[in-house]
Design an enzyme around this catalytic site. Structure first.
Site, PDB file in Angstrom:
ATOM      1  N   TYR A  62       0.806  -1.219   0.000  1.00  0.00           N
ATOM      2  CA  TYR A  62       0.000   0.000   0.000  1.00  0.00           C
ATOM      3  C   TYR A  62       0.844   1.277   0.000  1.00  0.00           C
ATOM      4  O   TYR A  62       0.606   2.197   0.791  1.00  0.00           O
ATOM      5  CB  TYR A  62      -0.926   0.026   1.217  1.00  0.00           C
ATOM      6  CG  TYR A  62      -1.888  -1.122   1.322  1.00  0.00           C
ATOM      7  CD1 TYR A  62      -2.241  -1.908   0.228  1.00  0.00           C
ATOM      8  CD2 TYR A  62      -2.469  -1.432   2.552  1.00  0.00           C
ATOM      9  CE1 TYR A  62      -3.130  -2.969   0.342  1.00  0.00           C
ATOM     10  CE2 TYR A  62      -3.370  -2.488   2.675  1.00  0.00           C
ATOM     11  CZ  TYR A  62      -3.685  -3.250   1.565  1.00  0.00           C
ATOM     12  OH  TYR A  62      -4.563  -4.293   1.697  1.00  0.00           O
ATOM     13  N   HIS A 130      -0.654 -12.308   1.622  1.00  0.00           N
ATOM     14  CA  HIS A 130      -1.516 -11.351   0.926  1.00  0.00           C
ATOM     15  C   HIS A 130      -1.996 -11.884  -0.429  1.00  0.00           C
ATOM     16  O   HIS A 130      -1.199 -12.268  -1.272  1.00  0.00           O
ATOM     17  CB  HIS A 130      -0.736 -10.049   0.723  1.00  0.00           C
ATOM     18  CG  HIS A 130      -1.588  -8.853   0.461  1.00  0.00           C
ATOM     19  ND1 HIS A 130      -1.058  -7.595   0.314  1.00  0.00           N
ATOM     20  CD2 HIS A 130      -2.926  -8.713   0.316  1.00  0.00           C
ATOM     21  CE1 HIS A 130      -2.034  -6.734   0.101  1.00  0.00           C
ATOM     22  NE2 HIS A 130      -3.179  -7.395   0.087  1.00  0.00           N
TER      23      HIS A 130
END
Length: 261
Positions: A62, A130
């Site tokens: 991110y 993830h």
């Protein structure tokens, strides 16, 4: 449980994952959806802690999210020590493309160490592998898979809990909840009720695949918060107003449920 029952003076349980029903998603801090004002992260995080949100979700994928979140939490440490909230981050995905995935044990360990530095903490409460649906299953659960390395880090005290994440819609997840529970999965969280920025007050990012007419942030959040079967909902929040709206909508859900009892 009303978020306000979690007070700023109450440490979180280190032996259990007693997370608030709303979990602060820090993806927007990375500027993935739109630019944010410099003061917004501090205002959003401090207001979230004040109102009872006790967990923060981020990822090295991110952008600068980990660095920004770490700096804000560090600046609030006198009022809200590290023991008063959970930090969740991820390993395995570091970019948009297939070549940006690295589920190797070596990279996972490096990633956890890097995240600790960026988040200014000695340990991480929760670390996910993830977006596991984009890699071969053996890279996740095989003999040399990433989960084995994460559990080693857990044994060393660097991680409290280990998990996986994926992008399947919340309503599909409900079909698998009994199976997950039967295998000993302790905690289940859903995420992205705003559909990766689609249902916010600003336009979604250019890469978003959905038609522009699909819009209703309040309904989307309340649908996710009303949905039974998960412990918490991760909502991407970037400013004080969004924090206060999310909690207000959650309290509306609680009020509706009370009237049905």
């Amino acid at each position: 449980m009303d978020l306000r029952s979690l007070t700023k003076s109450q440490p979180v349980d280190q032996d259990k994952f007693e997370v608030s029903k709303i979990l602060f998603g820090a993806l927007p801090f990375g500027g993935v959806y739109d630019e944010i004002e410099k003061s917004s992260p501090f205002e959003a995080v401090s207001r979230a802690l004040e109102l009872g949100i006790n967990a923060f979700d981020t990822s090295p994928y991110y952008g600068d999210s980990e660095q920004i979140l770490g700096s804000v939490l560090s600046s609030l440490s006198d009022k809200y020590p590290r023991s008063h909230y959970y930090i969740i981050t991820k390993v395995g995905r570091y970019g948009l493309n297939k070549q940006d995935f690295d589920y190797s044990p070596k990279r996972a360990r490096e990633s956890v160490e890097e995240s600790c530095r960026r988040l200014k903490t000695d340990y991480l409460d929760f670390v996910y592998a993830h977006d596991v649906e984009f890699v071969d299953i053996d890279e996740v659960v095989g003999d040399c898979g990433v989960l084995i390395e994460l559990f080693k880090l857990k044994k060393e005290g660097k991680i409290k809990y280990v998990g996986i994440s994926g992008k399947n819609p919340n309503t599909l997840l409900s079909n698998y909840i009994p199976k997950f529970k039967s295998f000993g999965v302790k905690y289940l969280m859903n995420a992205s009720p705003l559909s990766m920025g689609l249902l916010t007050e600003t336009a979604p990012p250019q890469w978003h695949p959905a038609p522009a007419k699909l819009r209703s942030a309040k309904l989307a959040i309340q649908f996710s918060l009303e949905w039974d079967g998960t412990d918490s909902t991760v909502i991407g929040l970037s400013n004080r107003k969004q924090v206060e709206e999310a909690i207000a909508w959650f309290n509306e859900v609680l009020a509706r449920k009370r009237t049905l009892i």
